[in-house]
Design a protein around this motif. Structure first.
Motif, mmCIF file in Angstrom:
data_model
loop_
_atom_site.group_PDB
_atom_site.id
_atom_site.type_symbol
_atom_site.label_atom_id
_atom_site.label_comp_id
_atom_site.label_asym_id
_atom_site.label_seq_id
_atom_site.Cartn_x
_atom_site.Cartn_y
_atom_site.Cartn_z
ATOM 1 N N TYR A 71 0.799 -1.103 0.113
ATOM 2 C CA TYR A 71 0.071 0.036 0.033
ATOM 3 C C TYR A 71 0.971 1.245 -0.075
ATOM 4 C CZ TYR A 71 -4.420 -2.683 0.465
ATOM 5 O OH TYR A 71 -5.383 -3.509 0.025
ATOM 6 N N THR A 72 2.076 1.200 0.458
ATOM 7 C CA THR A 72 3.095 2.270 0.486
ATOM 8 C C THR A 72 3.304 2.734 -1.073
ATOM 9 O OG1 THR A 72 4.124 1.685 2.402
ATOM 10 C CG2 THR A 72 5.417 3.154 0.919
ATOM 11 N N THR A 73 3.625 1.701 -1.946
ATOM 12 C CA THR A 73 3.846 1.948 -3.495
ATOM 13 C C THR A 73 2.588 2.222 -4.018
ATOM 14 O OG1 THR A 73 3.805 -0.645 -3.804
ATOM 15 C CG2 THR A 73 6.233 0.801 -3.382
ATOM 16 N N PHE A 74 1.473 1.540 -3.843
ATOM 17 C CA PHE A 74 0.226 1.691 -4.280
ATOM 18 C C PHE A 74 -0.158 3.285 -4.230
ATOM 19 C CE2 PHE A 74 -4.263 -0.592 -4.424
ATOM 20 C CZ PHE A 74 -4.543 0.218 -5.444
ATOM 21 N N ALA A 75 0.079 3.759 -2.953
ATOM 22 C CA ALA A 75 -0.351 5.126 -2.638
ATOM 23 C C ALA A 75 0.229 6.120 -3.791
ATOM 24 C CB ALA A 75 0.070 5.507 -1.243
ATOM 25 N N ILE A 76 1.505 5.528 -4.107
ATOM 26 C CA ILE A 76 2.250 6.686 -5.140
ATOM 27 C C ILE A 76 1.761 6.270 -6.404
ATOM 28 C CG2 ILE A 76 4.470 7.079 -6.147
ATOM 29 C CD1 ILE A 76 5.733 6.275 -3.418
ATOM 30 N N PHE A 77 1.959 5.028 -6.746
ATOM 31 C CA PHE A 77 1.316 4.762 -8.307
ATOM 32 C C PHE A 77 -0.329 4.785 -8.520
ATOM 33 C CE2 PHE A 77 5.772 3.614 -8.351
ATOM 34 C CZ PHE A 77 6.026 3.726 -9.883
ATOM 35 N N GLY A 78 -0.936 4.688 -7.479
ATOM 36 C CA GLY A 78 -2.395 5.031 -7.534
ATOM 37 C C GLY A 78 -2.518 6.539 -7.829
ATOM 38 N N ILE A 79 -1.824 7.479 -7.104
ATOM 39 C CA ILE A 79 -1.820 8.845 -8.083
ATOM 40 C C ILE A 79 -1.254 8.900 -9.394
ATOM 41 C CG2 ILE A 79 -1.143 11.064 -7.495
ATOM 42 C CD1 ILE A 79 -1.019 10.360 -4.450
ATOM 43 N N LEU A 80 -0.238 8.326 -9.492
ATOM 44 C CA LEU A 80 0.330 8.381 -10.922
ATOM 45 C C LEU A 80 -0.179 7.572 -11.976
ATOM 46 C CD1 LEU A 80 4.198 7.914 -10.259
ATOM 47 C CD2 LEU A 80 2.872 10.182 -10.383
ATOM 48 N N GLY A 81 -1.048 6.436 -11.563
ATOM 49 C CA GLY A 81 -1.751 5.602 -12.585
ATOM 50 C C GLY A 81 -2.503 6.407 -13.431
ATOM 51 N N SER A 123 7.875 -8.381 -3.075
ATOM 52 C CA SER A 123 6.433 -8.760 -4.352
ATOM 53 C C SER A 123 5.466 -8.026 -3.767
ATOM 54 C CB SER A 123 5.941 -10.387 -4.384
ATOM 55 O OG SER A 123 5.777 -10.732 -2.786
ATOM 56 N N GLY A 124 5.009 -7.769 -2.484
ATOM 57 C CA GLY A 124 4.213 -6.638 -2.115
ATOM 58 C C GLY A 124 4.227 -5.226 -2.821
ATOM 59 N N ALA A 125 5.581 -4.827 -2.586
ATOM 60 C CA ALA A 125 5.849 -3.331 -3.071
ATOM 61 C C ALA A 125 5.756 -3.572 -4.636
ATOM 62 C CB ALA A 125 7.491 -3.203 -2.848
ATOM 63 N N PHE A 126 6.182 -4.542 -5.356
ATOM 64 C CA PHE A 126 5.872 -4.622 -6.733
ATOM 65 C C PHE A 126 4.253 -4.867 -7.006
ATOM 66 C CE2 PHE A 126 10.253 -6.379 -7.353
ATOM 67 C CZ PHE A 126 10.639 -5.353 -8.357
ATOM 68 N N LEU A 127 3.417 -5.427 -6.047
ATOM 69 C CA LEU A 127 2.015 -5.401 -6.256
ATOM 70 C C LEU A 127 1.563 -3.985 -5.943
ATOM 71 C CD1 LEU A 127 -0.577 -6.640 -6.936
ATOM 72 C CD2 LEU A 127 -0.618 -7.656 -4.474
ATOM 73 N N GLY A 128 2.084 -3.224 -5.228
ATOM 74 C CA GLY A 128 1.466 -2.101 -5.067
ATOM 75 C C GLY A 128 1.667 -0.996 -6.280
ATOM 76 N N VAL A 129 2.779 -1.201 -7.034
ATOM 77 C CA VAL A 129 2.673 -0.424 -8.661
ATOM 78 C C VAL A 129 1.897 -0.961 -9.484
ATOM 79 C CG1 VAL A 129 4.403 -0.334 -10.389
ATOM 80 C CG2 VAL A 129 5.381 -0.156 -8.049
ATOM 81 N N GLY A 130 1.680 -2.552 -9.497
ATOM 82 C CA GLY A 130 0.793 -3.089 -10.561
ATOM 83 C C GLY A 130 -0.687 -2.563 -9.841
ATOM 84 N N GLY A 132 -1.731 -0.005 -8.422
ATOM 85 C CA GLY A 132 -2.150 1.548 -8.876
ATOM 86 C C GLY A 132 -2.305 1.528 -10.260
ATOM 87 N N LEU A 133 -1.638 0.863 -11.139
ATOM 88 C CA LEU A 133 -1.950 0.880 -12.602
ATOM 89 C C LEU A 133 -3.253 0.511 -13.006
ATOM 90 C CD1 LEU A 133 1.405 -0.100 -14.122
ATOM 91 C CD2 LEU A 133 0.694 2.263 -13.564
ATOM 92 N N LYS A 396 -7.664 6.216 -5.292
ATOM 93 C CA LYS A 396 -6.851 4.892 -5.176
ATOM 94 C C LYS A 396 -5.659 5.025 -4.360
ATOM 95 C CE LYS A 396 -8.371 1.435 -5.786
ATOM 96 N NZ LYS A 396 -9.183 0.716 -4.991
ATOM 97 N N GLY A 397 -5.037 6.252 -4.848
ATOM 98 C CA GLY A 397 -3.793 6.650 -4.094
ATOM 99 C C GLY A 397 -3.912 6.900 -2.400
ATOM 100 N N MET A 398 -4.929 7.743 -2.206
ATOM 101 C CA MET A 398 -4.938 8.281 -0.958
ATOM 102 C C MET A 398 -5.579 7.037 -0.008
ATOM 103 S SD MET A 398 -4.030 11.376 -0.525
ATOM 104 C CE MET A 398 -2.673 10.841 -1.699
ATOM 105 N N GLN A 399 -6.493 6.292 -0.708
ATOM 106 C CA GLN A 399 -6.958 4.897 -0.239
ATOM 107 C C GLN A 399 -5.982 4.148 0.331
ATOM 108 O OE1 GLN A 399 -8.461 1.721 -2.569
ATOM 109 N NE2 GLN A 399 -10.465 2.496 -1.724
ATOM 110 N N SER A 400 -4.924 4.140 -0.498
ATOM 111 C CA SER A 400 -3.847 3.079 -0.465
ATOM 112 C C SER A 400 -2.864 3.543 0.899
ATOM 113 C CB SER A 400 -3.037 2.827 -1.500
ATOM 114 O OG SER A 400 -3.723 2.111 -2.552
ATOM 115 N N ALA A 401 -2.882 4.867 0.903
ATOM 116 C CA ALA A 401 -1.884 5.541 1.791
ATOM 117 C C ALA A 401 -2.429 5.209 3.321
ATOM 118 C CB ALA A 401 -1.613 7.290 1.524
ATOM 119 N N GLY A 402 -3.754 5.401 3.337
ATOM 120 C CA GLY A 402 -4.366 4.973 4.523
ATOM 121 C C GLY A 402 -4.370 3.640 4.844
ATOM 122 N N ALA A 403 -4.348 2.707 3.789
ATOM 123 C CA ALA A 403 -4.045 1.099 4.135
ATOM 124 C C ALA A 403 -2.747 1.022 4.453
ATOM 125 C CB ALA A 403 -4.650 0.538 3.065
ATOM 126 N N ALA A 404 -1.824 1.602 4.224
ATOM 127 C CA ALA A 404 -0.299 1.231 4.408
ATOM 128 C C ALA A 404 -0.258 1.665 6.066
ATOM 129 C CB ALA A 404 0.488 2.073 3.417
#
Length: 454
Positions: A71-81, A123-130, A132-133, A396-404
């Protein structure tokens, strides 16, 4: 590279005739069904895995740490996605996103044998990127492709198909671990089953059409934007953080996944044995299907005024949410992190099983109603794929930041009661802010602020 934009992308395009068939390959309905199937196979199965608590492991440490990285990487790539989707289109964005789900599940198959959590965290960090996309693409498709007066219905169709993945995914560990109720983790076959579904979803993502090729039944296209460019997307993403609409939505976004660690680990994971956790997961995601259909109907058909439908929908979810969290408080007062309850089994615990089961079912119902309501509000703010991909990416980015943050709160053994209270307060704060957002930003004639400026 420059954007090619039609001034009124939502109006009928000359030369296109009305086609009454809902099941054209390039119709919004078919495309929403297809993205629903993609999410059925990938995040749907991921949800079933997470919903058992601990990723199917008795010890939650590896799961909590991997989900924090996710969810840390998801927060970033959710916004960039949203920006990446506008540049690459759905095929590359979705395929890249879906492929990371298989890797994540494989890491738990590895953990089952070697008990090393490093692979799971990476793999969790990679999944956060994926993720987000994937979710930025999904959000753009689900909020942009449908006709303006049927967005709630299409959201509920998507949510039902997507959460059927959680239902089927819950059956996998339930069936494969039925006679292993006291085991420390699910068996290898459970993880392999999830990986097979996720691989199918990755391939299925390649059949999704870009918005410029999707034609509604009245002949209008979802958008005529062919592609964007990096500088434009970077500037527009930065502007989201100063957009008053996104700021009003921020508490809802932050809280919308914040409650998962509490529900998955500290209700389902703590109160039930292994096989019953799998059964509960089936009903949790099944409840999501019911909740999304109910709120989708209300927000499309309950009143003639679109703004009134939005306000009523928020009010209904707010009332139901407070009732369910109140029930959660009553349940939580019966045990604590220092005084864990005896594990419940659906066959042998009798009436003691019923109350916690109904509560967990209700949590699933509320989750779907809350998130479907927020997606409806997002879809009512604009009618353009570029704008909506950014809005949903921000959500989704803000959602994931909260989840992290939430997964680390649980990993640091914060008291169960404190977690419940924080979840209840966060979701409750979001309702009046969404109410104001609908009052100020949702137009009755579907002419959004962005369209009036053009």
């Amino acid at each position: 590279m420059v954007s090619s934009v039609d001034q009124e992308s939502s109006t009928p395009v000359p030369g296109n005739t009305k086609n009454p068939s809902f099941f054209r390959y390039n119709s919004p309905l078919v495309q929403v069904i297809l993205i629903g199937l993609v999410c059925f196979c990938c995040p749907g199965m991921f949800n079933a895995l997470s919903g058992m608590g601990g990723g199917g492991q008795l010890d939650h440490t590896a799961s909590n740490n991997s989900l924090t990285a996710l969810y840390t990487t998801f927060a970033i790539f959710g916004i960039l996605g949203g920006g990446i989707y506008n540049i690459l289109g759905p095929h590359l964005t979705l395929f890249a996103g879906c492929s990371t789900y298989v890797l994540y599940t494989a890491s738990f198959l590895y953990y089952n044998h070697f008990q090393h959590q490093a692979f799971a965290i990476v793999s969790g960090a990679f999944l956060g990127v994926g993720a987000g996309l994937l979710w930025a693409s999904q959000g753009a498709i689900m909020t942009c492709y449908p006709p303006a007066n049927r967005k709630g219905t299409y959201i509920s169709i998507f949510w039902s198909i997507f959460n059927m993945g959680g239902v089927i995914g819950g059956l996998i560990p339930f069936i494969l671990n039925y006679h292993r109720s006291e085991a420390a983790s699910v068996n290898d076959g459970t993880y392999i089953g999830f990986m097979c579904f996720m691989s199918i979803g990755t391939l299925l993502s390649l059949v999704i059409l870009p918005p410029s090729k999707v034609v509604r039944d009245d002949g209008s296209k979802c958008t005529n934007i062919l592609y964007s460019n990096v500088s434009t997307e970077c500037l527009e993403i930065l502007r989201l953080f100063l957009n008053w609409k996104m700021l009003l939505m921020l508490p809802a976004a932050w809280s919308s996944n914040f409650f998962y660690p509490y529900q998955f680990n500290n209700v389902n994971g703590v109160m039930f044995n292994l096989r019953t956790r799998g059964l509960n997961s089936v009903f949790y995601w099944g409840a999501q299907m019911l909740g999304s259909v109910g709120i989708g109907y209300m927000m499309d058909f309950s009143f003639k005024s679109r703004r009134v439908r939005g306000l009523v929908g928020i009010g209904v979810v707010a009332i139901l949410g407070n009732v369910i969290w109140g029930g959660g408080l009553v349940n939580q007062l019966r045990y604590s992190s220092n005084d864990l309850p005896e594990k419940l089994d659906f066959m042998f615990s009798g009436s003691h099983f019923a109350g916690p089961f109904v509560l967990y079912f209700s949590f699933g119902l509320l989750d779907a109603m809350f998130q479907s309501m927020v997606y409806w509000v997002i879809g009512a703010l604009a009618d353009d794929s570029e704008v909506l991909s950014r809005y949903t990416g921000f959500y989704k980015g803000m959602q994931s930041a909260g989840a992290a943050v939430a997964w680390q709160v649980d990993e640091h053994k914060v008291a169960f009661l404190s977690q419940l209270i924080v979840n209840w307060v966060l979701t409750t704060i979001s309702y009046p802010l969404l109410f104001v957002l609908v009052l100020l930003a949702v137009k009755e004639d579907n002419k959004t602020e962005e369209e009036h400026i053009k």
